[in-house]
Design a protein around this motif. Sequence first.
Motif, mmCIF file in Angstrom:
data_model
loop_
_atom_site.group_PDB
_atom_site.id
_atom_site.type_symbol
_atom_site.label_atom_id
_atom_site.label_comp_id
_atom_site.label_asym_id
_atom_site.label_seq_id
_atom_site.Cartn_x
_atom_site.Cartn_y
_atom_site.Cartn_z
ATOM 1 N N PHE A 59 2.064 1.869 -3.443
ATOM 2 C CA PHE A 59 1.016 2.485 -4.249
ATOM 3 C C PHE A 59 0.939 3.990 -3.981
ATOM 4 O O PHE A 59 0.795 4.799 -4.911
ATOM 5 C CB PHE A 59 -0.347 1.859 -3.938
ATOM 6 C CG PHE A 59 -0.501 0.426 -4.392
ATOM 7 C CD1 PHE A 59 0.440 -0.186 -5.211
ATOM 8 C CD2 PHE A 59 -1.606 -0.319 -4.004
ATOM 9 C CE1 PHE A 59 0.293 -1.493 -5.625
ATOM 10 C CE2 PHE A 59 -1.773 -1.627 -4.415
ATOM 11 C CZ PHE A 59 -0.821 -2.222 -5.224
ATOM 12 N N ASP A 60 1.051 4.363 -2.723
ATOM 13 C CA ASP A 60 0.990 5.785 -2.358
ATOM 14 C C ASP A 60 2.160 6.557 -2.971
ATOM 15 O O ASP A 60 1.983 7.690 -3.465
ATOM 16 C CB ASP A 60 0.995 5.943 -0.830
ATOM 17 C CG ASP A 60 -0.303 5.470 -0.189
ATOM 18 O OD1 ASP A 60 -1.339 5.459 -0.874
ATOM 19 O OD2 ASP A 60 -0.263 5.114 1.011
ATOM 20 N N LYS A 75 0.827 -1.198 0.000
ATOM 21 C CA LYS A 75 0.000 0.000 0.000
ATOM 22 C C LYS A 75 0.869 1.259 0.000
ATOM 23 O O LYS A 75 0.584 2.235 -0.711
ATOM 24 C CB LYS A 75 -0.929 0.026 1.219
ATOM 25 C CG LYS A 75 -1.905 1.192 1.254
ATOM 26 C CD LYS A 75 -2.819 1.117 2.460
ATOM 27 C CE LYS A 75 -3.874 2.240 2.425
ATOM 28 N NZ LYS A 75 -3.276 3.585 2.376
ATOM 29 N N GLN A 135 -9.442 3.476 -5.092
ATOM 30 C CA GLN A 135 -8.360 4.399 -4.767
ATOM 31 C C GLN A 135 -7.127 4.173 -5.634
ATOM 32 O O GLN A 135 -6.458 5.125 -6.036
ATOM 33 C CB GLN A 135 -7.979 4.248 -3.287
ATOM 34 C CG GLN A 135 -6.856 5.190 -2.853
ATOM 35 C CD GLN A 135 -6.507 5.029 -1.383
ATOM 36 O OE1 GLN A 135 -7.138 4.250 -0.657
ATOM 37 N NE2 GLN A 135 -5.507 5.761 -0.923
ATOM 38 N N TYR A 136 -6.840 2.893 -5.945
ATOM 39 C CA TYR A 136 -5.602 2.580 -6.651
ATOM 40 C C TYR A 136 -5.795 1.948 -8.032
ATOM 41 O O TYR A 136 -4.891 1.993 -8.864
ATOM 42 C CB TYR A 136 -4.751 1.627 -5.803
ATOM 43 C CG TYR A 136 -4.350 2.189 -4.464
ATOM 44 C CD1 TYR A 136 -3.513 3.309 -4.378
ATOM 45 C CD2 TYR A 136 -4.800 1.618 -3.279
ATOM 46 C CE1 TYR A 136 -3.131 3.835 -3.148
ATOM 47 C CE2 TYR A 136 -4.426 2.132 -2.042
ATOM 48 C CZ TYR A 136 -3.598 3.242 -1.985
ATOM 49 O OH TYR A 136 -3.222 3.764 -0.767
ATOM 50 N N ASN A 137 -6.935 1.330 -8.277
ATOM 51 C CA ASN A 137 -7.158 0.561 -9.501
ATOM 52 C C ASN A 137 -7.796 1.410 -10.585
ATOM 53 O O ASN A 137 -8.816 2.072 -10.363
ATOM 54 C CB ASN A 137 -8.059 -0.644 -9.177
ATOM 55 C CG ASN A 137 -8.388 -1.479 -10.401
ATOM 56 O OD1 ASN A 137 -7.651 -1.491 -11.388
ATOM 57 N ND2 ASN A 137 -9.517 -2.176 -10.338
ATOM 58 N N TYR A 174 -3.443 6.112 -11.126
ATOM 59 C CA TYR A 174 -3.850 4.762 -10.748
ATOM 60 C C TYR A 174 -2.643 3.825 -10.850
ATOM 61 O O TYR A 174 -2.268 3.408 -11.956
ATOM 62 C CB TYR A 174 -4.982 4.267 -11.642
ATOM 63 C CG TYR A 174 -6.272 5.031 -11.471
ATOM 64 C CD1 TYR A 174 -6.992 4.970 -10.280
ATOM 65 C CD2 TYR A 174 -6.762 5.833 -12.506
ATOM 66 C CE1 TYR A 174 -8.172 5.678 -10.110
ATOM 67 C CE2 TYR A 174 -7.950 6.541 -12.352
ATOM 68 C CZ TYR A 174 -8.642 6.463 -11.144
ATOM 69 O OH TYR A 174 -9.809 7.159 -10.990
ATOM 70 N N PRO A 175 -2.034 3.482 -9.736
ATOM 71 C CA PRO A 175 -0.859 2.603 -9.768
ATOM 72 C C PRO A 175 -1.142 1.212 -10.322
ATOM 73 O O PRO A 175 -0.258 0.572 -10.879
ATOM 74 C CB PRO A 175 -0.453 2.511 -8.291
ATOM 75 C CG PRO A 175 -1.075 3.687 -7.633
ATOM 76 C CD PRO A 175 -2.342 3.950 -8.379
ATOM 77 N N SER A 218 0.078 3.195 -15.823
ATOM 78 C CA SER A 218 -0.080 2.525 -14.537
ATOM 79 C C SER A 218 1.214 1.766 -14.292
ATOM 80 O O SER A 218 2.068 1.677 -15.184
ATOM 81 C CB SER A 218 -1.277 1.575 -14.532
ATOM 82 O OG SER A 218 -2.492 2.296 -14.590
ATOM 83 N N GLN A 277 1.513 7.021 -6.682
ATOM 84 C CA GLN A 277 0.539 8.099 -6.884
ATOM 85 C C GLN A 277 1.185 9.465 -6.674
ATOM 86 O O GLN A 277 0.953 10.406 -7.445
ATOM 87 C CB GLN A 277 -0.649 7.924 -5.940
ATOM 88 C CG GLN A 277 -1.676 6.922 -6.425
ATOM 89 C CD GLN A 277 -2.948 6.924 -5.611
ATOM 90 O OE1 GLN A 277 -2.936 7.180 -4.414
ATOM 91 N NE2 GLN A 277 -4.066 6.614 -6.249
#
Length: 435
Positions: free
Chosen positions: A181-182, A178, A251-253, A191-192, A276, A185
């Motif tokens: 991913f942050d 996570k 949030q990520y997808n 969108y990672p 991505s 971003q």
Amino acid sequence: MKKTLALFLVFLMAVSLTACGGSNESGSSASGSPEAGSKDGKVSIIITNGKGEIATQWEQAAKDFMAANPDIEVEAISQAVGDTVNLLDKLTASGKTVTMAMMAPDSIVNKYKDFGVDLSGEKWNADTVYGVKDASGKVAGFPFSIEGFGLVYNKSVVEKATGGTFDPYSINTRDKLKALFDKIQASGVKYPVAYQTENWSVANHYSTQFLNQAEDPSTIVEQLKAGTFDLASNPVWNGYYDTMDLLASPQYNKYGERPLGKYYDDAHLSVGKGESAILFNGNWAFDSLKAVSGESFGFIPVPVDNNPDNPLNNKIAAGPTNILVINKAATPAEQDAAKKFLNWIVYDQKGQDFLVNQAQIVSAFKNNPNKVTNPLGAAIAEAVQAGKTLPFSSNYVKVEDWGNILAPDIQKYIAKKESRTDLAKVIENYFKTQK
């Protein structure tokens, strides 16, 4: 119906003879179309290849093998790319005896459990740990290809986000994933993740990973069949779905608002171009990624919890995905000829070259000195050499059932139309019918 099939096969052989070279359609070697058996003092065999993308290499391998073994005539037939009709079934229905067939590992304990001969005594078993066993515990499958899956990542995007060289094995908890991913971003990638949700991807690949909590995944399969394994209370089963929730989240997808769809091509385009950074797939995905990018790619293990010492968080699922099986119905001479072909792949320089350099397949055999140039294949090969692999969990289930019977419920879970508790019941009830 049989007459139509026979005419089709005659046409198929004719096309292969006139298109020797670059076709991905089914074909045979330049030796013509001999029936399996004996011809002009030679032993004639039929060998089938289920990977249509290496049809040309398969034909050339047969030619090179015959040059080294002039007493053997090989008809090498490949499945056409995209053909949904099983090649072994097709040829058998036409009256041909296939001497050696390529198939999925689960086939020798399910659909073709009575097909193969015992290969336990073959020399090549000393050079691999991946010989595939049948229900009796005997090696019946020659491991033709090693493949693996995990979180495929675009190296340049991830390294830009992390500020330098990136170690994929450093992401050994869900919280670290996570945090990655942050960072992605924060580097400007909205969108990672591009999380594709095709049935085979979310079901027989992703959703079987929990089986690897046992040293022998088949033990959990047997417990599920007996109704003694409680999925809903199992932390590993839940852990993989906690990670799936993260991968599929809005949030990520990229597809988080509408997670179900035909996103395979777009997901690879997005990660290949760096729009991505991460998708869930296997080393076979490189064919799609390389079409749009000169980027390099690697694998991050799929974390199941927040314990960095959990082996499941530090390894990639990898194993044989295509095996070669010799037909019990073939004559002893034909079986021996097929065994020579297997030894040629393992021990002859041209056989080793065919497998790795020409077909770009990760070898299951430690004596093969060649390395694939496909970066995802290379990542799998490195993981194998480093002992950073888990069993290829799909090999322990009926792949077709997971794709057709269980995948719809897994997709409903992803779309938040089915609870995890209900999904557990669906999977458990399925296994109780598999006595």
